[in-house]
Design a protein around this motif. Structure first.
Motif, PDB file in Angstrom:
ATOM      1  N   UNK A 124       0.832  -1.205   0.000  1.00 46.37           N
ATOM      2  CA  UNK A 124       0.000   0.000   0.000  1.00 46.37           C
ATOM      3  C   UNK A 124       0.866   1.255   0.000  1.00 46.37           C
ATOM      4  N   UNK A 125       2.025   1.187   0.642  1.00 46.00           N
ATOM      5  CA  UNK A 125       2.891   2.351   0.772  1.00 46.00           C
ATOM      6  C   UNK A 125       3.913   2.489  -0.352  1.00 46.00           C
ATOM      7  N   UNK A 126       4.301   1.376  -0.982  1.00 39.99           N
ATOM      8  CA  UNK A 126       5.421   1.422  -1.916  1.00 39.99           C
ATOM      9  C   UNK A 126       5.147   0.802  -3.282  1.00 39.99           C
ATOM     10  N   UNK A 127       3.906   0.432  -3.542  1.00 42.88           N
ATOM     11  CA  UNK A 127       3.571  -0.093  -4.856  1.00 42.88           C
ATOM     12  C   UNK A 127       4.019  -1.529  -5.046  1.00 42.88           C
ATOM     13  N   UNK A 128       4.294  -1.890  -6.307  1.00 48.72           N
ATOM     14  CA  UNK A 128       4.640  -3.268  -6.647  1.00 48.72           C
ATOM     15  C   UNK A 128       6.153  -3.435  -6.768  1.00 48.72           C
ATOM     16  N   UNK A 129       6.653  -4.581  -6.322  1.00 49.00           N
ATOM     17  CA  UNK A 129       8.066  -4.899  -6.494  1.00 49.00           C
ATOM     18  C   UNK A 129       8.238  -6.403  -6.613  1.00 49.00           C
ATOM     19  N   UNK A 130       9.238  -6.842  -7.378  1.00 50.87           N
ATOM     20  CA  UNK A 130       9.501  -8.268  -7.492  1.00 50.87           C
ATOM     21  C   UNK A 130      10.427  -8.745  -6.373  1.00 50.87           C
ATOM     22  N   UNK A 131      10.268 -10.006  -5.986  1.00 53.27           N
ATOM     23  CA  UNK A 131      11.100 -10.563  -4.928  1.00 53.27           C
ATOM     24  C   UNK A 131      11.281 -12.064  -5.142  1.00 53.27           C
ATOM     25  N   UNK A 132      12.490 -12.544  -4.926  1.00 52.77           N
ATOM     26  CA  UNK A 132      12.752 -13.977  -4.897  1.00 52.77           C
ATOM     27  C   UNK A 132      12.609 -14.472  -3.463  1.00 52.77           C
ATOM     28  N   UNK A 133      12.062 -15.662  -3.317  1.00 54.95           N
ATOM     29  CA  UNK A 133      12.018 -16.334  -2.024  1.00 54.95           C
ATOM     30  C   UNK A 133      12.648 -17.711  -2.199  1.00 54.95           C
ATOM     31  N   UNK A 134      13.682 -17.978  -1.436  1.00 53.87           N
ATOM     32  CA  UNK A 134      14.379 -19.268  -1.482  1.00 53.87           C
ATOM     33  C   UNK A 134      14.086 -20.015  -0.190  1.00 53.87           C
ATOM     34  N   UNK A 135      13.685 -21.275  -0.303  1.00 55.75           N
ATOM     35  CA  UNK A 135      13.319 -22.067   0.864  1.00 55.75           C
ATOM     36  C   UNK A 135      14.082 -23.385   0.869  1.00 55.75           C
ATOM     37  N   UNK A 136      14.748 -23.711   1.976  1.00 56.47           N
ATOM     38  CA  UNK A 136      15.472 -24.986   2.044  1.00 56.47           C
ATOM     39  C   UNK A 136      14.510 -26.171   1.910  1.00 56.47           C
ATOM     40  N   UNK A 137      14.979 -27.240   1.300  1.00 58.58           N
ATOM     41  CA  UNK A 137      14.172 -28.467   1.219  1.00 58.58           C
ATOM     42  C   UNK A 137      14.499 -29.328   2.437  1.00 58.58           C
ATOM     43  N   UNK A 138      14.025 -28.874   3.558  1.00 62.45           N
ATOM     44  CA  UNK A 138      14.227 -29.589   4.818  1.00 62.45           C
ATOM     45  C   UNK A 138      12.871 -29.763   5.479  1.00 62.45           C
ATOM     46  N   UNK A 139      12.740 -30.823   6.214  1.00 61.16           N
ATOM     47  CA  UNK A 139      11.466 -31.135   6.854  1.00 61.16           C
ATOM     48  C   UNK A 139      11.331 -30.331   8.149  1.00 61.16           C
ATOM     49  N   UNK A 140      10.977 -29.059   7.986  1.00 61.76           N
ATOM     50  CA  UNK A 140      10.805 -28.179   9.136  1.00 61.76           C
ATOM     51  C   UNK A 140       9.509 -27.399   8.981  1.00 61.76           C
ATOM     52  N   UNK A 141       8.848 -27.139  10.104  1.00 63.78           N
ATOM     53  CA  UNK A 141       7.621 -26.350  10.052  1.00 63.78           C
ATOM     54  C   UNK A 141       7.923 -24.870   9.865  1.00 63.78           C
ATOM     55  N   UNK A 142       9.018 -24.400  10.486  1.00 67.27           N
ATOM     56  CA  UNK A 142       9.383 -22.990  10.398  1.00 67.27           C
ATOM     57  C   UNK A 142      10.896 -22.855  10.206  1.00 67.27           C
ATOM     58  N   UNK A 143      11.274 -21.814   9.486  1.00 66.58           N
ATOM     59  CA  UNK A 143      12.681 -21.559   9.208  1.00 66.58           C
ATOM     60  C   UNK A 143      13.081 -20.177   9.727  1.00 66.58           C
ATOM     61  N   UNK A 144      14.341 -20.020  10.125  1.00 68.10           N
ATOM     62  CA  UNK A 144      14.833 -18.657  10.336  1.00 68.10           C
ATOM     63  C   UNK A 144      14.830 -17.941   8.992  1.00 68.10           C
ATOM     64  N   UNK A 145      14.619 -16.651   9.004  1.00 66.85           N
ATOM     65  CA  UNK A 145      14.537 -15.888   7.757  1.00 66.85           C
ATOM     66  C   UNK A 145      15.671 -14.889   7.670  1.00 66.85           C
ATOM     67  N   UNK A 146      16.020 -14.540   6.450  1.00 68.97           N
ATOM     68  CA  UNK A 146      17.013 -13.484   6.243  1.00 68.97           C
ATOM     69  C   UNK A 146      16.608 -12.671   5.019  1.00 68.97           C
ATOM     70  N   UNK A 147      16.727 -11.361   5.154  1.00 72.94           N
ATOM     71  CA  UNK A 147      16.536 -10.441   4.026  1.00 72.94           C
ATOM     72  C   UNK A 147      17.902 -10.220   3.390  1.00 72.94           C
ATOM     73  N   UNK A 148      18.031 -10.498   2.102  1.00 73.95           N
ATOM     74  CA  UNK A 148      19.314 -10.393   1.398  1.00 73.95           C
ATOM     75  C   UNK A 148      19.259  -9.196   0.446  1.00 73.95           C
ATOM     76  N   UNK A 149      20.107  -8.202   0.694  1.00 74.55           N
ATOM     77  CA  UNK A 149      20.067  -6.946  -0.048  1.00 74.55           C
ATOM     78  C   UNK A 149      21.309  -6.790  -0.923  1.00 74.55           C
ATOM     79  N   UNK A 150      21.080  -6.664  -2.209  1.00 75.04           N
ATOM     80  CA  UNK A 150      22.167  -6.550  -3.180  1.00 75.04           C
ATOM     81  C   UNK A 150      22.808  -5.170  -3.162  1.00 75.04           C
TER      82      UNK A 150
END
Length: 327
Positions: A71-97
């Motif tokens: 709502x504040x910044x319009x549209x933007x593209x983003x990649x999301x990478x997820x490990x193939x591990x049997x976990x319900x939740x993962x730690x997250x990291x924002x990766x900035x180029x």
């Protein structure tokens, strides 16, 4: 060659002289000043993933390419990478180029031109077990202005930055606000452990990561690569992109003092010893001063650094495992 007696050398030297330390200035006052200096931007409006544009199995992780609507910044593209591990939740990291016309693609190593300094650090992070969010920073890649794309410019930093300054705002402030907005989306992600969110930035992305960490306590730890320095030893020593220059920041503190505001949350610096953009001597000053400050907290165990044999580039060899343990 005759000396130019009219050159404003003395005046310039006074301008770039480091400010006298205002300690023990309250951290709250400095944080408020940073917020005001960056400019006023909204970041609390609705934000959602509008559509998934592609999805692929990359062997040990899944890759999604999504469109985010804010709502504040319009549209933007983003990649999301997820490990193939049997976990319900993962730690997250924002990766900035960092800077470069390929933007977020460089974090995945899609091209060699920018990828050779980013070293696919998004892939390295997902292989450490993080769910990795890689947004396209405004002014780069697909988020350049059409005029800059047609002219072959690597970024839209100049046009966006100057226009914002005339409005009393900064490009860095806009980018930090976008990260804070994305942070809300990540916290609500059902497969993310909202108590384990980190951030990694390279070069200009590290600037955004640093100031985002200062203002957003929800970010539990971070890695700043190719950025830790002093103002005099980096952006005042050579011409840098306009997004580095923020009004009033050099009145009260040098860059290491601003980075101290992240304490006691885990913080890691990685600096190439041959870096010409944020040179070694200034980087060592930042490491020494911030490290000394962190000694107040559990004997400095929340601060780490790596001066690796490289230039202006990401390493990740030690920092990403450290982040995995600390976040």
């Amino acid at each position: 060659m005759a000396e130019n007696t009219w050159a404003p050398t003395d005046y310039y030297q006074q301008l770039i002289e480091p400010p006298k330390s205002n300690h023990p200035q309250q951290n709250r006052e400095l944080i408020k000043k940073l917020d005001e200096s960056l400019g006023e931007f909204a970041f609390t409006g609705d934000i959602t993933i509008n559509r998934v544009m592609s999805r692929s199995d990359e062997g040990d992780y899944l890759k999604e390419y999504v469109e985010v609507i804010s709502e504040d910044h319009g549209a933007l593209p983003m990649y999301i990478l997820t490990p193939k591990k049997d976990k319900e939740r993962y730690p997250a990291v924002i990766a900035l180029h960092g800077h470069g016309k390929y933007g977020q693609e460089a974090v995945l190593g899609v091209n060699e031109e920018d990828g050779e300094i980013h070293h696919q650090f998004g892939v390295s992070l997902v292989q450490k077990g993080f769910r990795v969010f890689i947004p396209e920073i405004i002014g780069f890649g697909k988020r350049r202005l059409e005029r800059d794309v047609s002219e072959g410019n690597l970024s839209s930093c100049s046009r966006l930055g100057t226009a914002l300054l005339l409005k009393g705002k900064t490009l860095a402030g806009k980018r930090v606000a976008e990260v804070r907005s994305l942070l809300r989306l990540i916290q609500e992600d059902p497969v993310v452990d909202s108590n384990r969110i980190g951030i990694v930035g390279f070069s200009g992305g590290a600037l955004i990561a640093a100031y985002s960490m200062i203002l957003a306590k929800e970010i539990q730890g971070g890695v700043l690569s190719g950025f830790p320095s002093t103002f005099q030893g980096s952006i005042l020593d050579r011409v840098h992109c306009i997004d580095n220059y923020i009004p009033h920041m050099y009145e009260d503190a040098d860059l290491p003092e601003w980075l101290m505001l992240i304490a006691p949350r885990p913080l890691y610096f990685e600096c190439g010893i041959h870096d010409k953009v944020f040179p070694r001597i200034a980087a060592e000053t930042a490491i020494r001063e911030v490290n000394q400050h962190y000694q107040k907290y559990d004997n400095g165990s929340f601060f780490g650094f790596d001066q690796f044999d490289g230039g202006h580039e990401v390493s990740g060899e030690k920092s990403f495992e450290w982040l995995r343990r600390m976040v």
